[in-house]
Design a protein around this motif. Structure first.
Motif, PDB file in Angstrom:
ATOM      1  N   LEU A 326      57.611  25.838  60.274  1.00  0.00           N
ATOM      2  CA  LEU A 326      59.064  25.608  60.527  1.00  0.00           C
ATOM      3  C   LEU A 326      59.608  24.303  60.975  1.00  0.00           C
ATOM      4  O   LEU A 326      60.378  23.594  60.340  1.00  0.00           O
ATOM      5  CB  LEU A 326      59.463  26.787  61.431  1.00  0.00           C
ATOM      6  N   LEU A 327      58.924  23.624  61.893  1.00  0.00           N
ATOM      7  CA  LEU A 327      59.404  22.678  62.586  1.00  0.00           C
ATOM      8  C   LEU A 327      58.937  21.406  61.984  1.00  0.00           C
ATOM      9  O   LEU A 327      59.614  20.437  61.706  1.00  0.00           O
ATOM     10  CB  LEU A 327      58.903  22.455  64.071  1.00  0.00           C
ATOM     11  N   GLN A 328      57.764  21.455  61.039  1.00  0.00           N
ATOM     12  CA  GLN A 328      57.367  20.354  60.336  1.00  0.00           C
ATOM     13  C   GLN A 328      58.062  20.093  59.255  1.00  0.00           C
ATOM     14  O   GLN A 328      58.741  19.089  58.869  1.00  0.00           O
ATOM     15  CB  GLN A 328      55.721  20.525  59.873  1.00  0.00           C
ATOM     16  N   ASP A 329      58.553  21.231  58.632  1.00  0.00           N
ATOM     17  CA  ASP A 329      59.524  21.272  57.441  1.00  0.00           C
ATOM     18  C   ASP A 329      60.879  20.496  57.867  1.00  0.00           C
ATOM     19  O   ASP A 329      61.357  19.602  57.145  1.00  0.00           O
ATOM     20  CB  ASP A 329      59.745  22.327  57.086  1.00  0.00           C
ATOM     21  N   LEU A 330      61.412  21.111  59.103  1.00  0.00           N
ATOM     22  CA  LEU A 330      62.676  20.416  59.442  1.00  0.00           C
ATOM     23  C   LEU A 330      62.480  19.108  60.042  1.00  0.00           C
ATOM     24  O   LEU A 330      63.478  18.281  59.718  1.00  0.00           O
ATOM     25  CB  LEU A 330      63.012  21.282  60.935  1.00  0.00           C
ATOM     26  N   VAL A 331      61.424  18.695  60.752  1.00  0.00           N
ATOM     27  CA  VAL A 331      61.222  17.016  60.963  1.00  0.00           C
ATOM     28  C   VAL A 331      61.380  16.333  59.585  1.00  0.00           C
ATOM     29  O   VAL A 331      61.976  15.197  59.854  1.00  0.00           O
ATOM     30  CB  VAL A 331      60.009  17.046  61.770  1.00  0.00           C
ATOM     31  N   GLU A 332      60.618  16.795  58.847  1.00  0.00           N
ATOM     32  CA  GLU A 332      60.465  16.123  57.561  1.00  0.00           C
ATOM     33  C   GLU A 332      61.856  15.622  56.838  1.00  0.00           C
ATOM     34  O   GLU A 332      62.100  14.550  56.422  1.00  0.00           O
ATOM     35  CB  GLU A 332      59.804  16.821  56.187  1.00  0.00           C
TER      36      GLU A 332
END
Ligand code: ADP
Length: 470
Positions: A326-332
Motif C-alpha cells: 500500500l505504501l510502496q504504491d503511494l510513495v511511487e
C-alpha cells in the motif's frame, strides 16, 4: 504528599485543633490539680500543726513535745514534725534552740526564716540550702499550756508534692507532639476517606474529551455535596455535548449546502472556458476562478468528511491489510508529484506488517502526510519515509527537511482549520484540515500520531499502529 492538597490541610488542621484543645484542657487540669494538691497539703499541715501545738509544753531544755500516752498514728505524726518546728515569741525571737532539726537550724542561722518567724498566723515558704522548699504554718500557742505570747512555726518539705506536679506536667508536655502526630494521621485518613468520591469524579472528568462528552458520572456516595457535584457536572457535560453536536451538525450542513452551488459554478466556468471567442483577459479570470473553485470544493469536501467522521457517520470497513504494498504504491505516485520541485522521496525499510484497517482511509492519511511533506519542503531536498516493525506495533516516520513548525504551533496543528504561520501558509495552498483528518483516521485505527519539528530544519511525523494479532 502534596502540602497544597485539601487532604493535607484538613489532616493538619484536624491535628492542630485537637492538639490546641488538648493543651488548653491540660493546662486547666494542671492548674486545678495543683491548686487542690496545695490546699490539701496546707490543710494537713495546719491540722498536724494543731496537734503539735496541743502537745507542746515548757521543759527543762526549752519547749518540748509531750507525746506520752498518745495513739500510734498521732505519735508518728508528731515524730515527723519534731525536726521541722520552731517556737518564737511574738517578735520572732527563737526559743528552745535545742529542739530544732538540722534544716530549721540552718534556715534560722541563714535568716531565711526571718519573715515567717515574725508572722503570727497564716502560711509562708522558705528554701533550704540544698534547694528543698519548705511550707510553714504559723500558730499562736495557748496560754493554758503556759506558753502565752509564743508562736509555733511548723514546716514541711514540699519535694514530694513538687515531684508529683512536675511529673504530671512533663507527661503532658511529652504527650502533646504524640497527640499532634496521631490526630494529624487520623485527620489525614478521615480526609482521604471523605475526599475519595471527589477523586473519583476528578478521574472520570479527566477522561472526558470532545469525543465522549456523553459520558455521565455515577457515584454510590449518598452525601449531598457529592451528589450535587456529580449532578452539576453531568448537566454541564450534557450541555457541552449538545453544543458540540450542534456545531458538528452546523459544519456538516454548511459543507453540504455549499457543495451543489460550487459544482454548478465549476461546471459553468468550464463551459464558458470552452468558448473560442472569449477574450484572453476573461479567459485568464475564468481559469483563476476555476482554480479557486477547485480549492474551495476540496476544503468543503474535507470539512464534510471530517464532520461526518467525528459524528460517527463515516464508514470504516476494517480488514487485514499489508502496509508494504500500500505504501510502496503511494510513495511511487507521490514521487511523480515531488519531481516537479526536484524533491526526492526515499523509502527505507518498507514495513511488511499486517494491520486491521481500511485501506482507503489509511492511504488517505499517508497521502495527506506525504503531501504536506512535499508542500513544506524546500526545492531539491529529500523526504525519508521509514518503517519499523516490533513485537506489537508498526512505526512509520515521514521526515522532511523543510520549513518546519514553530514550537508554539505544534499543539494546534492537528486542530481543524489551523494553519501555522499565516504568512507562509498563504503561499502554500491548503485548508488546515489535512492533519485533523489524519489524526482522526489514525485514532480510528487505534493508532497514535506524534510530531517533532524545528523551524528551518524540517519535521518528522511518527505514526504507530498496532499489529494484527497472529
Ligand atoms: P494544510 O492544508 O494547511 O497543510 P494541515 O492540516 O495538513 O493543513 O496542516 C496544518 C498546518 O501544519 C499547516 O498549515 C502547516 O503550517 C503545518 N504543517 C503540516 N505538515 C507540515 C510539514 N511537513 N512541515 C511544516 N509544516 C507542516
Amino acid at each position: 504528599m502534596n502540602i497544597r492538597s485539601l487532604r493535607f490541610k484538613l489532616g493538619w488542621n484536624h491535628g492542630l485543633i485537637i492538639s490546641v484543645v488538648f493543651v488548653c484542657i491540660g493546662l486547666i487540669r494542671y492548674q486545678t490539680v495543683s491548686y487542690r494538691a496545695r490546699s490539701s497539703f496546707d490543710q494537713d499541715l495546719q491540722s498536724d500543726a494543731g496537734l503539735l501545738a496541743s502537745h507542746l509544753k515548757p521543759g527543762s531544755n526549752g519547749i518540748e513535745v509531750d507525746d506520752n500516752g498518745l495513739p500510734v498514728h498521732e505519735t508518728l505524726t508528731l515524730e515527723s514534725l519534731r525536726r521541722y518546728f520552731v517556737v518564737t515569741d511574738t517578735r520572732g525571737n527563737v526559743l528552745g534552740q535545742n529542739t530544732m532539726g538540722r534544716y530549721i537550724e540552718e534556715m534560722v542561722s541563714r535568716k531565711a526564716l526571718d519573715k515567717i518567724l515574725r508572722q503570727k498566723g497564716g502560711f509562708g515558704q522558705a528554701v533550704a540550702a540544698d534547694g528543698t522548699i519548705f511550707r510553714f504554718v504559723n500558730l499562736p500557742l495557748s496560754a493554758d499550756d503556759g506558753l502565752s505570747s509564743l508562736v509555733l512555726h511548723v514546716g514541711r518539705p514540699m519535694d514530694a508534692l513538687q515531684t508529683t506536679m512536675e511529673e504530671y506536667y512533663l507527661n503532658y508536655v511529652i504527650s502533646v507532639p504524640l497527640i499532634l502526630f496521631i490526630s494529624v494521621l487520623v485527620g489525614w485518613f478521615l480526609a482521604g476517606r471523605a475526599l475519595r468520591p471527589f477523586e473519583y469524579v476528578t478521574q472520570t472528568a479527566k477522561q472526558i474529551t470532545s469525543k465522549n462528552l456523553n459520558t455521565q458520572i455515577f457515584t454510590k456516595s449518598t452525601e449531598v455535596e457529592i451528589q450535587e457535584l456529580v449532578q452539576s457536572f453531568n448537566a454541564m457535560a450534557a450541555r457541552l455535548n449538545r453544543s458540540f453536536q450542534q456545531i458538528r451538525k452546523f459544519n456538516a450542513d454548511v459543507a453540504h449546502e455549499l457543495r451543489t452551488p460550487l459544482s454548478i459554478m465549476q461546471g459553468e466556468n468550464e463551459i464558458a472556458l470552452r468558448s473560442k471567442s472569449l477574450p484572453e483577459e476573461i479567459r485568464s479570470v475564468l481559469s483563476s476562478n476555476l482554480e479557486e473553485l477547485g480549492r474551495l470544493t476540496r476544503i468543503v469536501n474535507d470539512l464534510l468528511t471530517l464532520s461526518e467522521a467525528e459524528a460517527g457517520h463515516q464508514v470504516i470497513v476494517k480488514r487485514p491489510i499489508n502496509l508494504k504494498p500500500l505504501l510502496q504504491d503511494l510513495v511511487e505516485q507521490m514521487r511523480v508529484l515531488a519531481m516537479d520541485r526536484n524533491i526526492q522521496i526515499e523509502f527505507v525499510n518498507p514495513p511488511n506488517a499486517l494491520i486491521q484497517g481500511d485501506a482507503l482511509w489509511i492511504r488517505r492519511a499517508f497521502l495527506n502526510l506525504l503531501d504536506n511533506a512535499i508542500k513544506y519542503s524546500k526545492e531539491q531536498s529529500k523526504i525519508v519515509v521509514e518503517g519499523l516493525v516490533d513485537d506489537h506495533t508498526v512505526r512509520l516516520w515521514i521526515q522532511d527537511s523543510g520549513i518546519g513548525i514553530p514550537a508554539e504551533d505544534i499543539p494546534y496543528i492537528f486542530d481543524r482549520l489551523y494553519r501555522a504561520d499565516p504568512a507562509r501558509s498563504k503561499v502554500t495552498p491548503g485548508s488546515g484540515l489535512g492533519l485533523a483528518l489524519v489524526k482522526w483516521i489514525v485514532e480510528a485505527h487505534d493508532g497514535e500520531i506524534k510530531v517533532s519539528s524545528h523551524p528551518d530544519r524540517g519535521s518528522n511525523f511518527e505514526v504507530v499502529f498496532p499489529l494484527l494479532a497472529a
